[in-house]
Design a protein around this motif. Structure first.
Motif, short mmCIF file in Angstrom:
data_model
loop_
_atom_site.label_atom_id
_atom_site.label_comp_id
_atom_site.label_asym_id
_atom_site.label_seq_id
_atom_site.Cartn_x
_atom_site.Cartn_y
_atom_site.Cartn_z
N ASP A 4 -4.45 -2.27 5.82
CA ASP A 4 -4.19 -1.21 6.79
C ASP A 4 -4.18 0.16 6.12
N PHE A 5 -3.46 0.27 5.01
CA PHE A 5 -3.39 1.58 4.35
C PHE A 5 -4.73 2.01 3.79
N GLU A 6 -5.39 1.11 3.07
CA GLU A 6 -6.62 1.50 2.37
C GLU A 6 -7.78 1.77 3.32
N THR A 7 -7.78 1.15 4.50
CA THR A 7 -8.92 1.33 5.41
C THR A 7 -8.70 2.40 6.46
N THR A 8 -7.48 2.55 6.97
CA THR A 8 -7.27 3.50 8.07
C THR A 8 -6.43 4.72 7.71
N LEU A 9 -5.47 4.56 6.82
CA LEU A 9 -4.59 5.69 6.48
C LEU A 9 -5.11 6.51 5.30
N LEU A 10 -5.65 5.85 4.31
CA LEU A 10 -6.05 6.55 3.09
C LEU A 10 -7.04 7.69 3.35
N PRO A 11 -8.05 7.51 4.21
CA PRO A 11 -8.95 8.64 4.47
C PRO A 11 -8.23 9.86 5.04
N VAL A 12 -7.25 9.64 5.91
CA VAL A 12 -6.49 10.76 6.48
C VAL A 12 -5.60 11.39 5.41
N VAL A 13 -4.98 10.57 4.59
CA VAL A 13 -4.15 11.07 3.50
C VAL A 13 -4.95 11.99 2.59
N ARG A 14 -6.15 11.56 2.24
CA ARG A 14 -6.99 12.38 1.35
C ARG A 14 -7.44 13.66 2.02
N GLU A 15 -7.86 13.56 3.28
CA GLU A 15 -8.35 14.75 3.98
C GLU A 15 -7.25 15.77 4.20
N ARG A 16 -6.05 15.29 4.52
CA ARG A 16 -4.95 16.20 4.87
C ARG A 16 -4.06 16.56 3.67
N GLY A 17 -4.30 15.94 2.53
CA GLY A 17 -3.49 16.24 1.35
C GLY A 17 -2.04 15.82 1.48
N LEU A 18 -1.81 14.64 2.04
CA LEU A 18 -0.46 14.17 2.31
C LEU A 18 0.15 13.45 1.10
N GLY A 19 1.46 13.56 0.97
CA GLY A 19 2.17 12.75 0.01
C GLY A 19 2.35 11.35 0.58
N VAL A 20 2.50 10.35 -0.28
CA VAL A 20 2.63 8.97 0.17
C VAL A 20 3.80 8.28 -0.53
N MET A 21 4.73 7.76 0.29
CA MET A 21 5.89 7.02 -0.20
C MET A 21 5.87 5.63 0.42
N PRO A 22 5.17 4.67 -0.16
CA PRO A 22 5.10 3.34 0.45
C PRO A 22 6.43 2.58 0.36
N TYR A 23 6.74 1.86 1.44
CA TYR A 23 7.93 1.01 1.42
C TYR A 23 7.51 -0.44 1.19
N TYR A 24 8.50 -1.29 0.93
CA TYR A 24 8.26 -2.69 0.55
C TYR A 24 7.30 -2.77 -0.63
N GLY A 25 7.52 -1.92 -1.62
CA GLY A 25 6.66 -1.91 -2.80
C GLY A 25 6.67 -3.24 -3.54
N LEU A 26 7.75 -4.02 -3.36
CA LEU A 26 7.84 -5.33 -4.01
C LEU A 26 7.64 -6.47 -3.02
N ALA A 27 7.04 -6.17 -1.86
CA ALA A 27 6.72 -7.21 -0.87
C ALA A 27 7.93 -8.09 -0.56
N ALA A 28 8.99 -7.42 -0.08
CA ALA A 28 10.23 -8.13 0.30
C ALA A 28 10.81 -8.95 -0.86
N GLY A 29 10.54 -8.50 -2.08
CA GLY A 29 11.07 -9.18 -3.24
C GLY A 29 10.14 -10.20 -3.87
N PHE A 30 9.05 -10.55 -3.17
CA PHE A 30 8.15 -11.58 -3.70
C PHE A 30 7.55 -11.17 -5.03
N LEU A 31 7.21 -9.89 -5.20
CA LEU A 31 6.53 -9.45 -6.41
C LEU A 31 7.47 -9.32 -7.61
N THR A 32 8.74 -9.65 -7.42
CA THR A 32 9.62 -9.75 -8.59
C THR A 32 9.34 -11.02 -9.38
N GLY A 33 8.66 -11.98 -8.73
CA GLY A 33 8.39 -13.26 -9.38
C GLY A 33 9.50 -14.27 -9.20
#
Length: 309
Positions: A187-216
């Motif tokens: 979702d982010f890479e296909t629909t949001l990222l083009p707008v982010v780049r065009e508008r010069g927006l800052g990005v603060m993604p949530y669930y950076g650890l995928a609800a804890g799964f990426l902790t291992g």
């Protein structure tokens, strides 16, 4: 952070656990450790943690406000909070009256005279975009809010909001808060990222650890215990395990662990200002802030991109 006028460290502390899985003592320890480790922005929302039986929302903001008064660190941190998912005075969603009432309630709970970054927590299709944007603009002009952002907006709606703000001379969203991590990319890479780049927006993604799964921590069905286990379970499949395998290999090269590498991957993306991660103990914070000091190689990033692609 885009054109917000704000500058922050490359990791944001998530406040969703405060007053829920982190009580006052644990929350204070987490906040102290985060600032000691070089962190500068704390992210919360008025709705945290209304989903807990007996809670009404505002518990996280209240704990943060108590810490600010106790520590005297208000001028050392930036506070981000949100409106739009908790009904109350003025209605619900992003109705202008709700925004006006909600910001004052958040300011009281936080014990501060300004919110550094105020998010629309989610889009509200029932309200024409010009109305909440005008309400946010009034808050900026009044000095209650320094900058505004949009959380959980689609790319087209974010683009529309930018056009509406420009056409009406209103303060525009300068930061976006999307769901984005090694396992949630489409979702982010296909629909949001083009707008982010065009508008010069800052990005603060949530669930950076995928609800804890990426902790291992969650590699087998029997590991799916506790509050976080249910959310992490959705990723316990072949793709999720492949990503963990890639994280393990990169982590070994950097004498780190999967959580640090997953956050470092987000920080390495040119479009990302800072990912959000939460913690319930000072030890967890020390582990997370270490990600700010990891520099991934191009080969590291390519391997992680391929595993989660």
């Amino acid at each position: 952070m885009g054109n917000s006028g704000l500058a922050i460290a490359p990791l944001v502390l998530g406040g969703n656990v405060f007053g829920w899985t982190a009580d006052r003592a644990a929350g204070f320890a987490v906040l102290d450790a985060f600032v000691a480790g070089g962190g500068t922005m704390i992210d919360t929302a008025d709705v945290y943690s209304a989903w807990v039986p007996g809670h009404v929302g505002g518990e996280s903001e209240t704990l943060i406000g108590e810490w600010l008064r106790h520590s005297g660190r208000r001028d050392d941190v930036l506070i981000a909070t949100k409106v739009g998912m908790l009904a109350g005075d003025g209605g619900d969603g992003l109705a202008p009256a709700r925004i006006a009432a909600a910001v004052d309630a958040s300011l009281r709970r936080l014990g501060t005279d300004r919110i550094d970054l105020y998010f629309a927590h989610r889009d509200d299709p029932a309200v024409p975009l010009a109305e909440p944007l005008d309400a946010f603009d009034r808050l900026v002009r009044a000095g209650k809010v320094r900058a505004i952002g949009a959380s959980n907006f689609t790319g087209p709606r974010l683009d529309e909001a930018a056009n509406v703000a420009a056409a009406n001379g209103l303060t525009a969203f300068s930061v976006v808060q999307p769901h984005y991590n090694l396992l949630e990319r489409t979702d982010f890479e296909t629909t949001l990222l083009p707008v982010v780049r065009e508008r010069g927006l800052g990005v603060m993604p949530y669930y950076g650890l995928a609800a804890g799964f990426l902790t291992g921590k969650y590699r087998r069905t029997v590991d799916l215990t506790g509050v976080r286990g249910a959310g992490a379970g959705q990723y316990l499949n072949a793709r999720g395990l492949a990503v963990l395998g890639a994280l393990d290999l990169v982590a070994a090269r950097h004498a780190a662990n999967p959580a640090r590498i997953a956050l470092a991957w987000l920080m390495a993306k040119p479009c990302i200002t800072a990912p959000i991660a939460s913690a319930t103990s000072a030890a967890q914070v020390t582990d997370l802030v270490a990600a700010m000091h990891i520099t991934l190689t191009a080969d590291d990033i390519a391997a992680l991109d391929a595993a989660g692609g």
